[in-house]
Design a protein around this motif. Structure first.
Motif, mmCIF file in Angstrom:
data_model
loop_
_atom_site.group_PDB
_atom_site.id
_atom_site.type_symbol
_atom_site.label_atom_id
_atom_site.label_comp_id
_atom_site.label_asym_id
_atom_site.label_seq_id
_atom_site.Cartn_x
_atom_site.Cartn_y
_atom_site.Cartn_z
ATOM 1 N N VAL A 199 6.273 -3.540 -4.705
ATOM 2 C CA VAL A 199 4.872 -3.958 -4.622
ATOM 3 C C VAL A 199 4.713 -5.391 -5.115
ATOM 4 O O VAL A 199 4.026 -6.209 -4.483
ATOM 5 C CB VAL A 199 3.979 -3.003 -5.443
ATOM 6 N N ALA A 200 5.333 -5.707 -6.235
ATOM 7 C CA ALA A 200 5.233 -7.071 -6.771
ATOM 8 C C ALA A 200 5.814 -8.090 -5.806
ATOM 9 O O ALA A 200 5.244 -9.179 -5.612
ATOM 10 C CB ALA A 200 5.946 -7.148 -8.124
ATOM 11 N N THR A 201 6.932 -7.752 -5.178
ATOM 12 C CA THR A 201 7.526 -8.666 -4.198
ATOM 13 C C THR A 201 6.612 -8.857 -2.993
ATOM 14 O O THR A 201 6.427 -9.982 -2.505
ATOM 15 C CB THR A 201 8.889 -8.134 -3.748
ATOM 16 N N ALA A 202 6.024 -7.764 -2.497
ATOM 17 C CA ALA A 202 5.116 -7.868 -1.355
ATOM 18 C C ALA A 202 3.886 -8.697 -1.704
ATOM 19 O O ALA A 202 3.411 -9.504 -0.892
ATOM 20 C CB ALA A 202 4.706 -6.471 -0.889
ATOM 21 N N CYS A 219 0.826 -1.214 0.000
ATOM 22 C CA CYS A 219 0.000 0.000 0.000
ATOM 23 C C CYS A 219 0.856 1.257 0.000
ATOM 24 O O CYS A 219 0.588 2.209 -0.760
ATOM 25 C CB CYS A 219 -0.934 -0.006 1.209
ATOM 26 N N SER A 220 1.882 1.306 0.837
ATOM 27 C CA SER A 220 2.716 2.511 0.912
ATOM 28 C C SER A 220 3.513 2.723 -0.372
ATOM 29 O O SER A 220 3.677 3.868 -0.832
ATOM 30 C CB SER A 220 3.655 2.419 2.112
ATOM 31 N N PHE A 252 -6.381 3.473 1.265
ATOM 32 C CA PHE A 252 -5.558 3.678 0.074
ATOM 33 C C PHE A 252 -6.334 4.425 -1.005
ATOM 34 O O PHE A 252 -5.794 5.346 -1.652
ATOM 35 C CB PHE A 252 -5.083 2.325 -0.471
ATOM 36 N N GLN A 253 -7.572 4.065 -1.204
ATOM 37 C CA GLN A 253 -8.378 4.731 -2.210
ATOM 38 C C GLN A 253 -8.591 6.207 -1.861
ATOM 39 O O GLN A 253 -8.511 7.083 -2.739
ATOM 40 C CB GLN A 253 -9.729 4.033 -2.354
ATOM 41 N N MET A 279 4.136 5.789 -5.422
ATOM 42 C CA MET A 279 4.134 5.877 -6.883
ATOM 43 C C MET A 279 3.204 6.975 -7.368
ATOM 44 O O MET A 279 3.560 7.779 -8.238
ATOM 45 C CB MET A 279 3.709 4.532 -7.480
ATOM 46 N N ILE A 280 2.014 7.021 -6.808
ATOM 47 C CA ILE A 280 1.048 8.039 -7.226
ATOM 48 C C ILE A 280 1.544 9.433 -6.856
ATOM 49 O O ILE A 280 1.416 10.391 -7.632
ATOM 50 C CB ILE A 280 -0.320 7.749 -6.584
#
Length: 425
Positions: free
Chosen positions: A311-314, A207-208, A399-400, A213-214
């Motif tokens: 993120v992909a790793t998490a 999430c973080s 997150f949203q 990224m955003i």
């Protein structure tokens, strides 16, 4: 001793067959090429047979007379969903550290899902205690009435002498086995809590990192608000898809949430029809980054992609925790050890409670011990699959909201002044 030597030999054989740097490598190094290929094929086929046999054993054990829908609707599973761990505020921590917490929580049995789930086990042990008392007092030792008058066993003459034995055990074996059992329970709970801690950590990392990224995309100097919106929607889809993958059959609103919160209907249909939905959501994020890559520098783009690698790793770690339990051999052996230890404990308690009226003091004592020891195992099982007790709905909603606020900040700044492009863009 023969069994011990055989076990050590089996472990050594398995270790040598799986260690490519050990004796198996030297044995293959001095054999012809054809022989090497045959040995490798044999070893691969043997390992496949071992894996398939382990999988079949685990599947057979897991599919023993269990109805998945019935288990999902059980009171224990519903209690897990309704008692998800929420984030504590300052007031919650004050109540958590209150000085009367010991007595305040002592008698709240009706609010404990663990106690409710162990009522059957406690009832079975109570029945065992009653059976031991009836056997010994009606057939062997006699019984005492309410006036403290002792009576001889009324049914002592009905059985042959070979069957007239007292149901009782010494307490020494239970003291001897208590130490190893305690170690097994401690190690199991430590592993389960480690899984809970890792799951929460990897989820927070995902999430973080997506939120960063955003923020990097919105503050990089680009004026492509629509591109940042697409990146936010794709990032939210990753979080929501990860929640769906680790929630199993409990998540019934996944498709509805995607249609409600994602603007591109075709992207939603592609995601829903994908074989690996989480992998597809990762692909959509990469496409969203490329959508406004002309407005940002290559360095910013590379930074965003490197952040998404975390993120992909998490996500992969969360899937691994969900799909791989603690080794079943350890779990089943601990459960068998604890079950046998508790099942035979009433036999040792009979003489311990000889001073109570007709030994009835052993019944509440064994029930309390049942809740204490089986409760430790129940806690370990509850923490072993941590995603059903983590506040995932709250984390996804937060997150949203953060992503929407970031887009609002970007739009407000563009209405106030036009951002200057960086010289390298």
């Amino acid at each position: 001793m023969k069994h011990l030597h055989a076990s050590i030999g089996l472990v050594a054989l398995v270790t040598s067959s799986n260690n490519f740097s050990g004796g198996s490598f030297s044995a293959l190094a001095f054999t012809p090429i054809g022989t090497q290929s045959k040995c490798i094929k044999t070893r691969r086929s043997t390992s496949r047979l071992q894996v398939s046999s382990l999988n079949s054993d685990s599947k057979d054990a897991q599919e023993d007379k269990y109805d998945t829908a019935e288990l999902m609707a059980s009171e224990m599973e519903q209690a897990r969903l309704s008692n998800q761990y929420a984030r504590y505020s300052h007031d919650d921590w004050l109540r958590h550290r209150a000085s009367d917490r010991f007595f305040a929580n002592l008698f709240k049995f009706d609010k404990s899902p663990i106690v409710k789930n162990l009522l059957d086990e406690a009832a079975i042990l109570a029945v065992i205690c009653v059976g031991i008392i009836l056997w010994n007092e009606l057939l062997i030792e006699g019984w005492t009435d309410l006036n403290e008058v002792h009576h001889e066993a009324p049914l002592a003459d009905l059985l042959p002498s070979a069957l007239t034995f007292k149901l009782a055990l010494p307490t020494e074996p239970f003291f001897l086995c208590g130490g190893p059992l305690g170690l097994l329970l401690v190690f199991r709970n430590d592993c389960s809590f480690g899984r809970y801690k890792d799951a929460f950590h990897h989820w927070e990392v995902a999430c973080s990192s997506l939120g960063n990224m955003i923020l990097m995309a919105a503050s990089s100097g680009t004026s492509n608000v629509e591109g940042v919106k697409q990146l936010s929607a794709a990032s939210w889809a990753v979080v929501r898809t990860l929640q769906h993958e680790v929630s199993g059959g409990f998540d019934t609103t996944y498709a509805e949430d995607l249609k409600k919160n994602m603007p591109d209907e075709q992207q939603v249909q592609r995601l829903l029809s994908a074989r690996n939905k989480l992998h597809r959501s990762h692909y959509d994020v990469h496409r969203a980054v490329d959508a406004f890559s002309e407005d940002i520098s290559n360095l910013d783009k590379r930074t965003i992609i490197n952040t998404f690698n975390n993120v992909a790793t998490a996500c992969a770690e969360c899937e691994r925790l969900y799909m791989t339990p603690i080794p079943l051999l350890y779990t089943r052996h601990t459960l068998k050890f604890l079950t046998l230890w508790m099942a035979f404990m009433p036999f040792a308690f009979y003489d311990v409670f000889a001073t109570s009226w007709n030994h009835t003091g052993m019944i509440p004592a064994i029930c309390i011990i049942c809740f204490l020891f089986f409760g430790i195992e129940e806690i370990a099982v509850s923490l072993e699959e941590p995603f059903s007790i983590l506040p995932l709905n709250e984390l996804v909603e937060e997150f949203q909201e953060n992503a929407q606020e970031t887009i609002e900040w970007m739009e407000e700044e563009q209405q106030t002044y036009l951002p200057k492009k960086r010289p390298w863009v």
